[in-house]
Design a protein around this motif. Structure first.
Motif, PDB file in Angstrom:
ATOM      1  N   MET A  67       0.838  -1.197   0.000  1.00 39.64           N
ATOM      2  CA  MET A  67       0.000   0.000   0.000  1.00 39.64           C
ATOM      3  C   MET A  67       0.873   1.247   0.000  1.00 39.64           C
ATOM      4  O   MET A  67       1.892   1.309   0.691  1.00 39.64           O
ATOM      5  CB  MET A  67      -0.915   0.003   1.231  1.00 39.64           C
ATOM      6  N   LEU A  68       0.460   2.258  -0.778  1.00 41.36           N
ATOM      7  CA  LEU A  68       1.167   3.532  -0.858  1.00 41.36           C
ATOM      8  C   LEU A  68       0.225   4.671  -0.498  1.00 41.36           C
ATOM      9  O   LEU A  68      -0.905   4.713  -0.988  1.00 41.36           O
ATOM     10  CB  LEU A  68       1.733   3.756  -2.268  1.00 41.36           C
ATOM     11  N   GLN A  69       0.698   5.579   0.364  1.00 41.34           N
ATOM     12  CA  GLN A  69      -0.054   6.762   0.728  1.00 41.34           C
ATOM     13  C   GLN A  69       0.166   7.858  -0.324  1.00 41.34           C
ATOM     14  O   GLN A  69       1.079   7.778  -1.148  1.00 41.34           O
ATOM     15  CB  GLN A  69       0.407   7.258   2.098  1.00 41.34           C
ATOM     16  N   PRO A  70      -0.675   8.907  -0.323  1.00 38.49           N
ATOM     17  CA  PRO A  70      -0.428  10.043  -1.226  1.00 38.49           C
ATOM     18  C   PRO A  70       0.959  10.646  -0.986  1.00 38.49           C
ATOM     19  O   PRO A  70       1.418  10.733   0.152  1.00 38.49           O
ATOM     20  CB  PRO A  70      -1.548  11.028  -0.866  1.00 38.49           C
ATOM     21  N   ASN A  71       1.630  11.034  -2.065  1.00 39.70           N
ATOM     22  CA  ASN A  71       2.990  11.580  -2.010  1.00 39.70           C
ATOM     23  C   ASN A  71       3.969  10.595  -1.375  1.00 39.70           C
ATOM     24  O   ASN A  71       4.860  10.975  -0.611  1.00 39.70           O
ATOM     25  CB  ASN A  71       3.021  12.905  -1.251  1.00 39.70           C
ATOM     26  N   GLU A  72       3.790   9.332  -1.707  1.00 41.48           N
ATOM     27  CA  GLU A  72       4.702   8.281  -1.265  1.00 41.48           C
ATOM     28  C   GLU A  72       5.022   7.399  -2.471  1.00 41.48           C
ATOM     29  O   GLU A  72       4.165   7.183  -3.334  1.00 41.48           O
ATOM     30  CB  GLU A  72       4.087   7.455  -0.140  1.00 41.48           C
ATOM     31  N   SER A  73       6.232   6.914  -2.533  1.00 42.77           N
ATOM     32  CA  SER A  73       6.639   6.067  -3.654  1.00 42.77           C
ATOM     33  C   SER A  73       7.261   4.777  -3.124  1.00 42.77           C
ATOM     34  O   SER A  73       7.614   4.672  -1.941  1.00 42.77           O
ATOM     35  CB  SER A  73       7.650   6.798  -4.545  1.00 42.77           C
ATOM     36  N   ALA A  74       7.381   3.809  -4.006  1.00 40.08           N
ATOM     37  CA  ALA A  74       8.019   2.533  -3.678  1.00 40.08           C
ATOM     38  C   ALA A  74       9.098   2.249  -4.712  1.00 40.08           C
ATOM     39  O   ALA A  74       8.821   2.242  -5.924  1.00 40.08           O
ATOM     40  CB  ALA A  74       6.995   1.412  -3.633  1.00 40.08           C
ATOM     41  N   ILE A  75      10.321   2.043  -4.246  1.00 40.69           N
ATOM     42  CA  ILE A  75      11.435   1.705  -5.134  1.00 40.69           C
ATOM     43  C   ILE A  75      11.549   0.190  -5.165  1.00 40.69           C
ATOM     44  O   ILE A  75      11.752  -0.451  -4.128  1.00 40.69           O
ATOM     45  CB  ILE A  75      12.738   2.348  -4.636  1.00 40.69           C
ATOM     46  N   LEU A  76      11.431  -0.396  -6.350  1.00 40.80           N
ATOM     47  CA  LEU A  76      11.415  -1.845  -6.502  1.00 40.80           C
ATOM     48  C   LEU A  76      12.753  -2.333  -7.050  1.00 40.80           C
ATOM     49  O   LEU A  76      13.262  -1.809  -8.053  1.00 40.80           O
ATOM     50  CB  LEU A  76      10.293  -2.287  -7.438  1.00 40.80           C
ATOM     51  N   ARG A  87       4.748   5.275  -8.205  1.00 42.91           N
ATOM     52  CA  ARG A  87       4.210   6.465  -7.549  1.00 42.91           C
ATOM     53  C   ARG A  87       2.682   6.401  -7.436  1.00 42.91           C
ATOM     54  O   ARG A  87       2.037   7.421  -7.184  1.00 42.91           O
ATOM     55  CB  ARG A  87       4.616   7.729  -8.312  1.00 42.91           C
ATOM     56  N   SER A  88       2.088   5.242  -7.629  1.00 38.78           N
ATOM     57  CA  SER A  88       0.643   5.102  -7.537  1.00 38.78           C
ATOM     58  C   SER A  88       0.192   5.212  -6.083  1.00 38.78           C
ATOM     59  O   SER A  88       0.990   5.123  -5.158  1.00 38.78           O
ATOM     60  CB  SER A  88       0.202   3.763  -8.128  1.00 38.78           C
ATOM     61  N   GLU A  89      -1.113   5.398  -5.910  1.00 35.72           N
ATOM     62  CA  GLU A  89      -1.683   5.488  -4.568  1.00 35.72           C
ATOM     63  C   GLU A  89      -2.622   4.315  -4.323  1.00 35.72           C
ATOM     64  O   GLU A  89      -3.193   3.759  -5.246  1.00 35.72           O
ATOM     65  CB  GLU A  89      -2.459   6.806  -4.396  1.00 35.72           C
ATOM     66  N   GLY A  90      -2.767   3.969  -3.052  1.00 37.98           N
ATOM     67  CA  GLY A  90      -3.708   2.937  -2.667  1.00 37.98           C
ATOM     68  C   GLY A  90      -3.071   1.553  -2.611  1.00 37.98           C
ATOM     69  O   GLY A  90      -1.854   1.397  -2.469  1.00 37.98           O
ATOM     70  N   LEU A  91      -3.913   0.517  -2.729  1.00 35.62           N
ATOM     71  CA  LEU A  91      -3.457  -0.871  -2.668  1.00 35.62           C
ATOM     72  C   LEU A  91      -2.956  -1.304  -4.034  1.00 35.62           C
ATOM     73  O   LEU A  91      -3.686  -1.255  -5.024  1.00 35.62           O
ATOM     74  CB  LEU A  91      -4.613  -1.776  -2.215  1.00 35.62           C
TER      75      LEU A  91
END
Length: 298
Positions: A67-76, A87-91
């Motif tokens: 899950m990603l919150q607004p203005n949060e990113s995940a580096i894979l 940079r998507s939001e939500g699940l």
């Protein structure tokens, strides 16, 4: 400045996590049903293996959720290789073997500590600033520098020291007229600080949103001396205006007396009158009049 081999952010498109969650739950339920049929010996081994395979696929669907919150990113990353930044939001859902490192993209504040530096004249001054920044390129922030938070703090202090050495604290006779100073040119100094910070932060993929000086003063060891200097300059400026005004008033008085013919004054009497008027007009204290019962010459 970033070099040609600088790693840049790559956009990663993840899958809708809600669909993956629903599919995983359905598969897990189906797997439980098939395995139960195989154990009851009402079906062959193929049904049992099919249920186990369906369970593995369902687990993959569930374990890949994040899950990603607004203005949060995940580096894979996959086994040390950079795959992309989501940079998507939500699940969301991505391959379970991808290592997902979350990174905030929100604006952050950095209050630089009060630094003692030398200005353009070499005078010791105390200076501090508040900097608003955020991560612009996640790949640069994570892979190009060891710790981008520490990198920002160290480079901010270095930029602040360099900036202070480029400007004098205050105006003076040794500076060209109109030259920008730290005290009088706050807006120009803030813009220069922002530009220098942006140039220094570029290697870490960080963007400077705002930068302002929050503290500016002479160092304690010279503060009293500089205060007396400023007071002396203010007194001299005030005296110059007083004398200029007094001379204008005396000139007007002499001209008025001469034009109206009230009294005829020779050079000596004019000199005495000018002296008395200047003393009265320029004195800091109240003057005490002296009554002369004789003539000007006795």
């Amino acid at each position: 400045m970033p070099t040609a081999h600088t790693r840049r952010e790559i956009a990663f498109s993840s899958t809708n996590g809600y669909l993956a969650a629903c599919a995983g739950i359905v598969m897990m339920l189906g797997a439980v049903y098939l395995i139960k049929m195989g154990i009851d010996a009402t079906a062959g081994l193929s049904v049992l293996f099919g249920g186990m395979l369906l369970g593995v696929i369902g687990a993959v669907c569930l374990f890949g959720l994040y899950m990603l919150q607004p203005n949060e990113s995940a580096i894979l990353t996959l086994f040390g290789k950079y795959i992309g930044t989501d940079r998507s939001e939500g699940l969301r859902w991505a391959f379970p073997l991808y290592v997902k490192r979350r990174l905030s993209l929100r604006a952050r504040n950095f209050n630089a500590p009060t630094l003692k530096v030398n200005d353009k004249r070499g005078n010791p001054v105390e200076i501090s600033a508040a900097i608003v920044w955020r991560v612009r390129d996640t790949a640069q922030a994570v892979f190009e520098v060891d710790d981008f938070d520490r990198y920002v703090s160290i480079q901010a202090e270095a930029a602040l020291r360099h900036l202070a050495s480029q400007y004098a604290y205050d105006e003076g006779e040794d500076l060209p007229e109109g030259e920008t100073t730290l005290r009088a040119g706050m807006d120009v100094v803030a813009d220069a600080l922002k530009c220098e910070l942006q140039a220094r932060f570029e290697a870490a993929g960080v963007e400077v949103l705002d930068a302002k000086l929050t503290h500016l003063a002479y160092a304690p060891e010279i503060a009293q001396v500089m205060l007396r200097r400023q007071q002396a300059e203010a007194i001299i400026s005030a005296r110059a205006k007083i004398v200029h005004g007094a001379v204008s008033m005396v000139e007007a008085a002499l001209k008025g007396l001469s034009e109206r013919g009230i009294v005829e004054l020779d050079d000596e009497r004019k000199a005495a009158m000018v002296s008395n008027l200047l003393v009265v007009l320029c004195s800091d204290k109240e003057t005490q009049p002296i009554i002369n019962t004789g003539t000007l010459y006795n």
